[in-house]
Enzyme design. Structure first.
Site, PDB file in Angstrom:
ATOM      1  CB  SER A  22      59.467  33.687  24.960  1.00 15.28           C
ATOM      2  OG  SER A  22      60.592  32.830  25.069  1.00 15.28           O
ATOM      3  CB  THR A  50      33.972  56.644  58.859  1.00 14.60           C
ATOM      4  OG1 THR A  50      32.912  57.431  59.391  1.00 14.60           O
ATOM      5  CG2 THR A  50      35.075  56.492  59.909  1.00 14.60           C
ATOM      6  CG  HIS A  51      30.484  55.735  56.103  1.00 16.47           C
ATOM      7  ND1 HIS A  51      29.941  54.513  55.759  1.00 16.47           N
ATOM      8  CD2 HIS A  51      30.703  55.678  57.433  1.00 16.47           C
ATOM      9  CE1 HIS A  51      29.822  53.760  56.840  1.00 16.47           C
ATOM     10  NE2 HIS A  51      30.280  54.442  57.871  1.00 16.47           N
ATOM     11  CB  SER A  57      43.775  70.983  30.307  1.00 18.03           C
ATOM     12  OG  SER A  57      42.877  71.166  29.230  1.00 18.03           O
ATOM     13  CE  LYS A 101      41.295  69.970  34.253  1.00 19.31           C
ATOM     14  NZ  LYS A 101      40.545  69.239  35.242  1.00 19.31           N
ATOM     15  CD  GLU A 149      44.223  62.053  37.070  1.00 24.12           C
ATOM     16  OE1 GLU A 149      43.241  61.816  36.353  1.00 24.12           O
ATOM     17  OE2 GLU A 149      44.924  63.077  36.931  1.00 24.12           O
TER      18      GLU A 149
HETATM   19  N1  ARG Z   1      60.878  29.830  26.571  1.00 22.29           N
HETATM   20  C1  ARG Z   1      60.437  28.798  27.457  1.00 22.29           C
HETATM   21  C2  ARG Z   1      59.642  29.386  28.620  1.00 22.29           C
HETATM   22  O1  ARG Z   1      59.733  30.555  28.838  1.00 22.29           O
HETATM   23  C3  ARG Z   1      61.636  28.090  28.015  1.00 22.29           C
HETATM   24  C4  ARG Z   1      61.385  26.673  28.353  1.00 22.29           C
HETATM   25  C5  ARG Z   1      61.037  25.926  27.134  1.00 22.29           C
HETATM   26  N2  ARG Z   1      61.010  24.526  27.367  1.00 22.29           N
HETATM   27  C6  ARG Z   1      60.496  23.701  26.487  1.00 22.29           C
HETATM   28  N3  ARG Z   1      60.532  22.444  26.754  1.00 22.29           N
HETATM   29  N4  ARG Z   1      59.956  24.123  25.380  1.00 22.29           N
HETATM   30  O2  ARG Z   1      58.919  28.708  29.269  1.00 22.29           O
END
Ligand code: ARG
Length: 459
Positions: free
Chosen positions: A24, A156-157, A278, A284, A291
Site C-alpha cells: 500500500s 423553479t423547474h 476547441s 469556442k 464541468e
Molecule cells: N497497510 C495496512 C493498512 O493500511 C496497515 C495495517 C496492517 N495490519 C496488518 N495486520 N496487516 O491497513
C-alpha cells in the site's frame, strides 16, 4: 524462509505478484509525517514509562528526524516488499540505529498505528478543507454584495418563476457551504481520539500511558475501546459523506455556471484562465472548470459508496479490507480541495451581464404572482386572484404583450376587479424590493445578510 519483519513463522517467501498486490506504499506513503509523529510520541511515552532507556529514545528520535529529512528531500526509497509506510520507516530506522530501532514497536501494532496515522492525516486535510470553504464563502459574499441589486430570473423547474437578485442567489450557496463546514468541524471533533495503545486489538501487557500519547499528538483523549479503536472507520465514512454533500453543492453551482455561460442564457462569462478552447471550432470558449468539478463529484460519491460497502460485512476487529479505505478518502480529499480552490480563484473574475439577466427576469410573466398579490390586497381571495391572473397571462400570450401592457378594457374584460392601475405597477424591481423580510430577495435584505456573513466570516 521469509525475510519480512514478520517472517519468523514462514517457510516460503511471498509470491512476487502478491508482494505488489499486497503493498500500500503508493497510497499510504503520503502519511509519512504522521507515521513519524506517532512514533515519536509512542517512543517518548515508552521512555517515560521506563520501557525504553534515555539512550534508546535519543537514538530513535534522531533516526526518525533523519528519515523524515530523507523522505522530504526525495532520497528515501519506499520498497513494496516492506508493504506499507509503517514497515518502510521502521525498517529504515533499524538499519540506521540498530537494536533501539527494533524496540520501537513494543506495545504497538500496525493496526493501532495505521488508525492513528490516518486520523492525524485526515485531521490536517480536514482543516485545509475548512480553510478552503471559508475562503470560498468570503469570495461569494463579496460578489453577492456587489450584486445585491442585480436582478435575474429565479427558476423553479428551470422555468421562469419570480425575479430574484443575483446576490440572493449567491448567498444560497454561502448557506450550503456553511453547513458543509459544520459537517467537517463535527466529523473532525468526533475523529479526534487516539487509537494508539490499542495494539493489535486487545491492548497490551505493558504499562503504557495512553493519555500521554493522545495529548502529545493533539487528540482530545484516547479511544476508550481497543477493539473499536482499531476497526473503526466511521471517521472515513463521515468525511466521505460530508465531502459528497459539499461536492454535490459545488456540482449544482457548476451546472448553473455552465448554463449561464451558454449563448442561450448569456448571463455570465468566466475568466479565460479557467476555460479552454476547441481544437476544431475556433469560436469556442468552454467552461471546463465547472464541468470538471461537476464530473469529480461522481468519483467522490463513488468513494463513499465504496467505503460503506467495504466496511459493511467486516467482523471485529482489523481486517485487511481496511487497507482499501485510504485510496477513496485521499482521492475525495484531493478532488474536493482542488474543486474548492478552483471555485475560490475563478469566481472573482466572473463577468456578469446585468442587461441579459434583467431582460430574462422581465420575460416569462415573472411578475404574475405579484399581480395576484395586488388583487388580494384589493380584497380578492387568493385562489380567485390566481385564476384571474392566469386568464390575464393567457390573454397576453395571445396578444404577444406583457402583463404591464394590458389596457383597462382588457383588464375589465377578464374581471372587473382587475385594473390597469394594478398592472401598470408591475416591475421586476418592485417584485424584488417588496420581498423585504428575513431570507427575502430584496436588495436591502441581501446587503444586510452580506454584512452579517462578513462579520461571521471575519470572526
Ligand atoms: N497497510 C495496512 C493498512 O493500511 C496497515 C495495517 C496492517 N495490519 C496488518 N495486520 N496487516 O491497513
Amino acid at each position: 524462509m521469509s525475510d519480512k519483519p514478520w517472517g519468523g513463522r514462514f517457510d516460503a517467501p511471498t509470491d512476487s505478484f502478491v508482494e505488489a498486490f499486497n503493498a500500500s506504499t503508493d497510497v499510504d506513503s503520503r502519511m509519512y509525517a504522521e507515521d513519524i509523529a506517532g512514533s515519536r510520541a509512542h517512543a517518548t511515552m515508552l521512555n517515560s514509562q521506563g520501557i525504553l532507556t534515555n539512550d534508546e529514545l535519543a537514538a530513535i528520535l534522531k533516526g526518525l528526524n533523519e528519515i523524515e529529512a530523507e523522505i522530504e528531500s526525495g532520497k528515501f526509497e519506499f520498497l513494496i516488499e516492506l508493504e506499507d509506510v509503517h514497515m518502510n520507516i521502521e525498517k529504515r530506522l533499524t538499519d540506521r540505529i540498530g537494536d533501539a530501532g527494533k524496540k520501537l514497536h513494543t506495545a504497538r501494532s500496525r493496526n493501532d498505528q495505521v488508525a492513528t496515522d490516518t486520523r492525524l492525516y485526515l485531521r490536517r486535510r480536514t482543516d485545509d478543507l475548512i480553510t478552503r470553504i471559508h475562503a470560498l464563502q468570503s469570495v461569494l459574499v463579496t460578489l453577492a454584495d456587489e450584486h445585491a441589486d442585480t436582478i435575474m430570473p429565479g427558476f423553479t423547474h428551470l422555468q421562469t418563476a419570480q425575479p430574484v437578485t443575483l446576490g440572493h442567489h449567491l448567498l444560497a450557496y454561502v448557506e450550503m457551504f456553511e453547513r458543509d463546514m459544520d459537517r467537517f468541524f463535527d466529523a473532525r471533533e468526533r475523529m479526534n481520539q487516539c487509537p494508539l495503545g490499542s495494539a493489535a486489538l486487545a491492548g497490551t501487557t505493558f504499562d503504557i500511558n495512553r493519555s500521554q500519547t493522545a495529548e502529545a499528538l493533539g487528540f482530545n483523549g484516547p479511544c476508550t475501546n481497543s477493539l473499536d479503536a482499531v476497526s473503526d472507520r466511521d471517521f472515513i465514512m463521515e468525511l466521505l459523506a460530508a465531502a459528497s454533500i459539499c461536492a454535490v453543492h459545488l456540482s449544482r453551482f457548476s451546472e448553473e455556471l455552465i448554463l449561464w455561460m451558454s449563448a442561450q442564457f448569456n448571463f455570465i462569462e468566466l475568466p479565460d484562465a479557467f476555460c479552454t478552447g476547441s481544437s476544431i471550432m475556433p469560436q469556442k470558449k468552454n467552461p471546463d472548470m465547472p464541468e470538471l468539478v461537476r464530473g469529480k463529484t461522481g468519483g467522490i460519491i463513488g468513494g463513499l459508496v465504496a467505503m460503506l460497502t467495504t466496511v459493511k460485512g467486516l467482523p471485529l476487529a482489523y481486517n485487511k479490507d481496511m487497507q482499501e479505505d485510504k485510496r477513496a478518502i485521499f482521492d475525495a480529499m484531493d478532488n474536493l480541495e482542488g474543486s474548492l480552490r478552483v471555485f475560490g480563484d475563478m469566481l472573482p473574475g466572473i463577468k456578469v451581464n446585468r442587461d441579459a439577466m434583467l431582460k430574462a427576469a422581465a420575460s416569462g410573466f415573472s411578475t404574475a404572482t405579484d399581480l395576484a398579490d395586488a388583487l388580494v390586497r384589493a380584497g380578492v381571495p387568493f385562489r380567485e386572484a390566481h385564476e384571474i391572473v392566469g386568464k390575464a397571462v393567457a390573454h397576453c400570450i395571445k396578444e404577444g404583450c406583457g402583463l404591464h401592457e394590458m389596457t383597462e378594457k382588457a383588464c375589465q374584460a377578464i374581471d372587473p376587479r382587475l385594473t390597469e392601475a394594478m398592472v401598470k405597477q408591475l416591475s421586476v424591481e418592485a417584485c424584488v424590493a417588496a420581498r423585504n423580510h428575513i431570507g427575502g430577495t430584496a436588495p436591502e435584505q441581501v446587503r444586510q445578510q452580506c454584512a452579517a456573513w462578513k462579520a461571521l466570516l471575519e470572526s
